[in-house]
Write an enzyme that holds these catalytic residues in place. Structure first.
Site, short mmCIF file in Angstrom:
data_model
loop_
_atom_site.label_atom_id
_atom_site.label_comp_id
_atom_site.label_asym_id
_atom_site.label_seq_id
_atom_site.Cartn_x
_atom_site.Cartn_y
_atom_site.Cartn_z
N HIS A 127 -6.18 -9.74 3.35
CA HIS A 127 -5.32 -8.79 4.15
C HIS A 127 -6.01 -9.54 6.09
CE1 HIS A 127 -2.58 -7.77 1.67
NE2 HIS A 127 -3.86 -6.87 0.65
N ASN B 25 2.39 -4.38 -1.64
CA ASN B 25 1.91 -5.50 -1.64
C ASN B 25 3.82 -5.80 -1.22
OD1 ASN B 25 0.06 -6.27 -1.03
ND2 ASN B 25 -0.65 -6.37 -3.17
FE1 HDE Z 1 -5.95 -3.89 -0.40
N1 HDE Z 1 -7.84 -3.67 0.31
N2 HDE Z 1 -7.27 -3.51 -1.60
N3 HDE Z 1 -4.17 -3.64 -2.53
N4 HDE Z 1 -4.49 -3.94 0.60
C1 HDE Z 1 -7.29 -4.16 1.92
O1 HDE Z 1 -8.88 -2.16 3.33
C2 HDE Z 1 -8.68 -3.22 -2.46
C3 HDE Z 1 -4.45 -3.60 -3.40
C4 HDE Z 1 -3.68 -4.22 1.07
O2 HDE Z 1 -2.57 -4.34 6.78
C5 HDE Z 1 -8.75 -4.04 2.95
O3 HDE Z 1 -8.67 -1.65 5.77
C6 HDE Z 1 -9.07 -2.76 -3.76
C7 HDE Z 1 -3.53 -3.56 -3.93
C8 HDE Z 1 -2.47 -3.96 2.31
O4 HDE Z 1 -4.55 -3.38 7.33
C9 HDE Z 1 -10.12 -2.57 1.46
C10 HDE Z 1 -7.99 -3.16 -4.24
C11 HDE Z 1 -2.39 -3.76 -3.13
C12 HDE Z 1 -3.74 -4.02 2.80
C13 HDE Z 1 -9.27 -3.32 0.00
C14 HDE Z 1 -6.96 -3.60 -3.87
C15 HDE Z 1 -3.37 -3.14 -1.78
C16 HDE Z 1 -5.19 -4.22 1.77
C17 HDE Z 1 -8.97 -4.76 3.56
C18 HDE Z 1 -8.31 -2.95 -5.57
C19 HDE Z 1 -0.71 -3.35 -3.23
C20 HDE Z 1 -4.09 -4.51 4.23
C21 HDE Z 1 -9.30 -4.33 4.91
C22 HDE Z 1 -8.52 -1.58 -6.17
C23 HDE Z 1 -0.62 -2.49 -3.54
C24 HDE Z 1 -3.77 -3.25 5.43
C25 HDE Z 1 -8.71 -2.61 4.84
C26 HDE Z 1 -3.58 -3.83 6.87
C27 HDE Z 1 -6.71 -3.86 2.68
C28 HDE Z 1 -9.15 -2.72 -1.50
C29 HDE Z 1 -5.70 -4.28 -4.47
C30 HDE Z 1 -2.03 -4.23 -0.79
C31 HDE Z 1 -10.61 -3.76 1.50
C32 HDE Z 1 -10.67 -2.57 -3.28
C33 HDE Z 1 -3.42 -3.55 -5.88
C34 HDE Z 1 -1.21 -4.75 1.98
O5 HDE Z 1 -10.01 -1.80 1.51
#
Ligand code: HDE
Length: 703
Positions: free
Chosen positions: A87, A160
């Protein structure tokens, strides 16, 4: 010492005390003391010369003693922070959430207690795979992250625009992300899933099939953030004052309705305006057209959850809206852009673990993993455990704790006592009544690394999603799969994917196999449990079925030439504005054109810079001579041919026909071409535009 020097543009000027200002034409000129603030160093020292390094003699070596130079370059060298690992490309805005009615029966969260109450929010939209500088119209999931600054601390709903995910367990997240990002040896492709590594991983991960249907659908190429739904994805819990829990799924619905672009258009938008989504949000908010979404809840209890074959803890599943209608509980309005992109949008730190009392987690294994990841990643990116001191991340309610020190500490507690319990009667105390209490679910079991049987059905909802799409949407899915797999060089990966598609829809599998030039169909992939074919289609899953029937918030591109009919143009403009849409003029030159009546028509774009892919519908207001001249220009022919191929509604004056014809468009081809020959034609055109696209044309253009 007075010196003659030449600034980068404009005439040479004599510089004494370096008080310079850039004029309208870009030229530098001296200004008197007191006109502006005096430039200082970060330490506050006034700066006398910001143009020249301190040197020995005019042509001599630089001096290390030049503290202003060293501070300026030092700071510049450290301007970047690590981009988000996923993201990375995003765009944010401020706004508010307004609660419709009290939800006290379900939750004690303060934000849901009082009808009409407004809570400030910051929202960041994003793509997942591309880096910070990638283009907006990648085929990708969009992040929809909302930070609510509630009276009981920040609540981050980090969702999302697609309600399911690729994987069922967070331990697979690094793998799916490594696979989709540029391949590590060659460092390409950027912001694309169309490559071997991604499809290799997917073809070996049947649980991703439902998500793949969504990502290959038009949901993954939205027209703009304003026209997307958002989903919390996981099942969460609401917990009321009596500590009773209700399961909940969160859904955002855009007031303007959903809309996507077609793939051929997306590819061209990325070239014409890589910031298309950013610009759209910026322009809408600056114009006072504040985008709005309704928050909807799907509420259910354990008994209802147990009525499904699938597990509500499995993030690859949805509960269809027809089975459990979502209830609107509030609205989100975005009404202010950040003052500074870096300070706010880049430094905002969303964390799934930010929940107020009354909202709690479920055991969804993806959510559990996320609750670790988001705190961890902030330390890497923002570099200090004090990232909550940055204004965009700080709560807007009172807060009191004993955390102190660390890099960049700006809010250390004051006074003698920095621990508890203490006998001085100072400092904050915990509150069993007001504080966050986890829902006391009964848990017991062995320590295992196992995937529950209830997570085993990987195909039924993928099939249900495909069956819920209209014919054009199904065609788009087939075309997207074909395109993506055509970029996969390893034939065995293509075959493995088609083997999965056979479990979803045989017709789809056959089409894709045929378009990939496969000589024969592979054997159907083994399924852990037989896919169901009795799930009712869910019309709520189709974008086209849920079209807005309105042109509000959309953009019309009007191509004009010298000698254009200014009266007609004014009439069209009035009708567009009345509809709540925006009009932009495209002309051979950006300076504009002289109309038939001698008036001047200002343009926003020159034809090479304003292709029709930037607009939702187009009108050609050309004189015959103008049309003939434009017919000789490739950009003008593309303007028309693309609008036609992308199934847009096209209005035209009779004078425009030479251009239509040269662009290969028969002016009478279909009802999407509307001649502006009488006063009623404008109204007819606007009414047609409300349908957004004439999908019946698609088969004829064979895009
Ligand atoms: Fe994320 N995800 N994600 N994700 N995600 C990040 O956090 C992670 C997942 C989502 O505008 C990171 O600050 C793991 C699902 C958004 O700043 C990180 C898993 C969904 C954003 C991270 C997921 C999301 C992130 C990277 C699997 C929808 C952007 C930077 C279990 C429900 C937020 C940060 C923004 C960002 C980890 C899966 C949505 C690395 C480990 C499912 C919208 O922490």
């Amino acid at each position: 010492m007075a010196k003659n020097t030449r600034p980068s543009s404009g005439k040479p000027v004599t510089i004494h005390d370096q008080k310079l200002m850039r004029g309208k034409g870009g030229e530098l000129h001296q200004i008197a003391d007191g006109d502006t603030d005096v430039l200082t160093t970060a330490q506050g020292g006034p700066v006398a010369d910001d143009q020249n390094t301190l040197k020995i003699g005019e042509r001599g070596p630089a001096l290390i003693e030049d503290f202003h130079f060293r501070e300026k370059i030092f700071h510049f060298d450290h301007e970047r922070i690590p981009e988000r690992v996923v993201h990375a490309r995003g765009y944010g805005a401020h706004g508010f959430f307004e609660t419709y009615k009290s939800l006290a029966a379900y939750t004690r969260a303060d934000i849901f207690q009082r009808a009409g109450e407004r809570t400030p929010v910051f929202v960041r939209f994003s793509t997942v795979a591309g880096s910070k500088g990638s283009f907006d119209l990648a085929r990708d999931v969009r992040g929809f992250a909302v930070k609510f600054y509630t009276q009981e601390g920040n609540w981050d709903l980090v969702g999302n625009n697609i309600p399911v995910f690729f994987i069922q367990d967070a331990i697979k997240f690094p793998d799916i992300i490594h696979a989709v990002k540029p391949e590590p040896d060659r460092a390409f492709p950027q912001a694309q899933s169309a490559h071997d590594n991604f499809w290799d991983f997917i073809s070996l991960t049947p649980e991703s099939m439902h998500m793949i249907m969504w990502v290959m659908s038009d949901r993954a190429i939205p027209r703009s953030f304003r026209f997307m739904q958002g989903f919390g994805v996981h099942t969460f819990r609401l917990v009321n004052a009596k500590d009773e829990s209700t399961f909940v799924k969160f859904i955002w619905k855009p007031k303007l309705g959903m809309q996507s672009v077609v793939w051929n258009e997306a590819v061209k938008i990325n070239g014409a305006d890589p910031d298309f989504h950013r610009r759209d949000l910026w322009n809408a908010i600056q114009a006072g057209d504040f985008p709005e979404w309704e928050l909807n809840l799907q509420l259910f209890d354990q008994e209802f959850a147990d009525s499904f074959d699938f597990d509500v803890l499995d993030p690859t599943k949805i509960i269809p809206e027809e089975v459990l209608p979502p209830v609107p509980v509030g609205r989100l309005v975005l009404d202010r852009m950040p003052d500074n992109f870096f300070a706010e949008t880049e430094q905002v730190a969303f964390m799934t673990q930010n929940v107020p009392p009354g909202i709690d987690f479920s055991n969804d294994p993806l959510l559990q993993g996320r609750n670790f990841s988001y705190l961890d990643t902030q330390l890497k990116r923002l570099g200090s455990p004090n990232f909550t001191h940055i204004p965009i991340n700080a709560p807007k309610c009172p807060f009191h704790h004993f955390q102190q020190d660390g890099h960049m500490a700006m809010r250390n507690p004051v006074g003698r006592v920095n621990y508890q319990p203490n006998s001085f009667g100072e400092g904050p105390r915990e509150s069993p009544e007001r504080g966050f209490r986890s829902f006391a679910d009964a848990e017991e079991g062995q320590k295992v690394r196992l995937r529950a049987e209830s997570f085993a059905d990987h195909y039924s909802q993928a099939r249900q999603f495909f069956n819920s799409q209209t014919a054009p949407e199904q065609r788009h899915i087939a075309a997207a799969l074909t395109f993506e797999l055509s970029k996969v060089e390893t034939v065995a990966i293509r075959e493995r994917m088609v083997a999965h598609l056979l479990n979803i829809d045989e017709g789809l599998a056959e089409t894709v196999a045929d378009k990939l030039g496969m000589k024969e169909l592979p054997r159907r992939a083994d399924a852990a449990v037989p896919p169901r074919d009795d799930l009712e289609p869910s019309p709520a899953l189709s974008i086209i079925e849920n079209g807005p029937d309105s042109f509000v918030g959309r953009k019309m591109g009007v191509l004009v030439s010298p000698g254009a009919d200014a009266v007609l143009l004014k009439k069209l403009q009035a009708a567009i504005e009345k509809e709540g849409a925006v009009m932009e003029i495209v002309a051979p030159k950006v300076g504009g054109v002289e109309a038939a009546d001698g008036s001047w028509i200002e343009a926003k774009h020159m034809i090479d810079g304003g292709p029709s892919v930037l607009f939702d519908a187009v009108a050609l207001i050309l004189s015959e001579e103008g049309a003939e001249r434009l017919a000789g220009e490739a950009a003008a022919r593309d303007f028309v041919a693309d609008a036609f191929a992308h199934c847009k509604f096209i209005a035209f004056t009779s004078g425009s026909i030479p251009l239509l014809q040269k662009a290969g468009v028969d002016p009478e081809a279909d009802e999407g071409l509307i001649e502006l020959d009488d006063p009623k034609a404008v109204a007819k055109f606007i009414a047609s535009c409300r349908k957004l696209r004439l999908w019946s044309r698609e088969m004829a253009v064979k895009l």
